[in-house]
Design a protein around this motif. Structure first.
Motif, PDB file in Angstrom:
ATOM      1  N   ILE A   1       0.848  -1.186   0.000  1.00 34.70           N
ATOM      2  CA  ILE A   1       0.000   0.000   0.000  1.00 34.70           C
ATOM      3  C   ILE A   1       0.888   1.241   0.000  1.00 34.70           C
ATOM      4  O   ILE A   1       1.810   1.353   0.807  1.00 34.70           O
ATOM      5  N   TYR A   2       0.599   2.168  -0.887  1.00 37.89           N
ATOM      6  CA  TYR A   2       1.332   3.432  -0.994  1.00 37.89           C
ATOM      7  C   TYR A   2       0.360   4.596  -0.883  1.00 37.89           C
ATOM      8  O   TYR A   2      -0.802   4.488  -1.294  1.00 37.89           O
ATOM      9  N   ASN A   3       0.864   5.712  -0.372  1.00 36.33           N
ATOM     10  CA  ASN A   3       0.126   6.978  -0.356  1.00 36.33           C
ATOM     11  C   ASN A   3      -1.283   6.825   0.231  1.00 36.33           C
ATOM     12  O   ASN A   3      -2.274   7.222  -0.374  1.00 36.33           O
ATOM     13  N   ASP A   4      -1.344   6.209   1.412  1.00 36.26           N
ATOM     14  CA  ASP A   4      -2.595   6.028   2.156  1.00 36.26           C
ATOM     15  C   ASP A   4      -3.680   5.339   1.328  1.00 36.26           C
ATOM     16  O   ASP A   4      -4.846   5.717   1.362  1.00 36.26           O
ATOM     17  N   GLY A   5      -3.303   4.321   0.577  1.00 37.46           N
ATOM     18  CA  GLY A   5      -4.269   3.539  -0.189  1.00 37.46           C
ATOM     19  C   GLY A   5      -4.535   4.064  -1.576  1.00 37.46           C
ATOM     20  O   GLY A   5      -5.319   3.477  -2.324  1.00 37.46           O
ATOM     21  N   GLN A   6      -3.884   5.152  -1.955  1.00 37.24           N
ATOM     22  CA  GLN A   6      -4.068   5.709  -3.295  1.00 37.24           C
ATOM     23  C   GLN A   6      -3.533   4.755  -4.370  1.00 37.24           C
ATOM     24  O   GLN A   6      -4.078   4.673  -5.460  1.00 37.24           O
TER      25      GLN A   6
END
Length: 134
Positions: free
Chosen positions: A69-74
């Motif tokens: 997961i990157y950038n809070d789920g983005q």
């Protein structure tokens, strides 16, 4: 005497405040990104079979897939074995409507994910980076 009592009450109140602040639990990242991982695996199973003609039995699920997961789920990058037994990665970007679309997984090379589920899957292996988008 009154001064010592006030100091004692202040010290107790401060201690309780600190204990309460320290005991606040961060949200469990597994729970926080549970829906995102499910949605991306569902999208991968919908899109990849049409692009890669995956054989039956090679359907992705939470047990056979690593999710970064990157950038809070983005962004979510998946790592899994393809039907030939080779490690493969695909990535997905969350759109404004909350759905996910394929993204180039190479953009995450060298970046540390916020959360990883099944970190043992594909660890230290060479991956092909599949991107079927435009």
């Amino acid at each position: 005497m009154v001064g010592k009592y006030k100091l004692f009450v202040f010290a107790v109140a401060l201690t309780l405040f600190i204990i309460q602040g320290c005991s606040k639990k961060e949200p469990d990242l597994h729970e926080k990104y549970d829906n995102e991982i499910d949605e991306v695996i569902q999208e991968a199973n919908r899109v990849l079979p049409t692009q890669k003609k995956r054989q039956e039995g090679s359907i992705l699920n939470r047990k056979n897939t690593r999710a970064d997961i990157y950038n809070d789920g983005q962004f979510v990058r998946l790592t899994y074995k393809n039907q030939d037994g080779k490690w493969e990665q695909s990535a997905y970007k969350r759109l404004e409507d909350g759905s996910y679309k394929l993204e180039d997984p190479r953009r995450f090379a060298g970046k540390n994910p916020l959360y990883t589920e099944n970190s043992h899957i594909g660890e230290g292996k060479k991956h092909s980076h599949e991107y079927y988008g435009s």
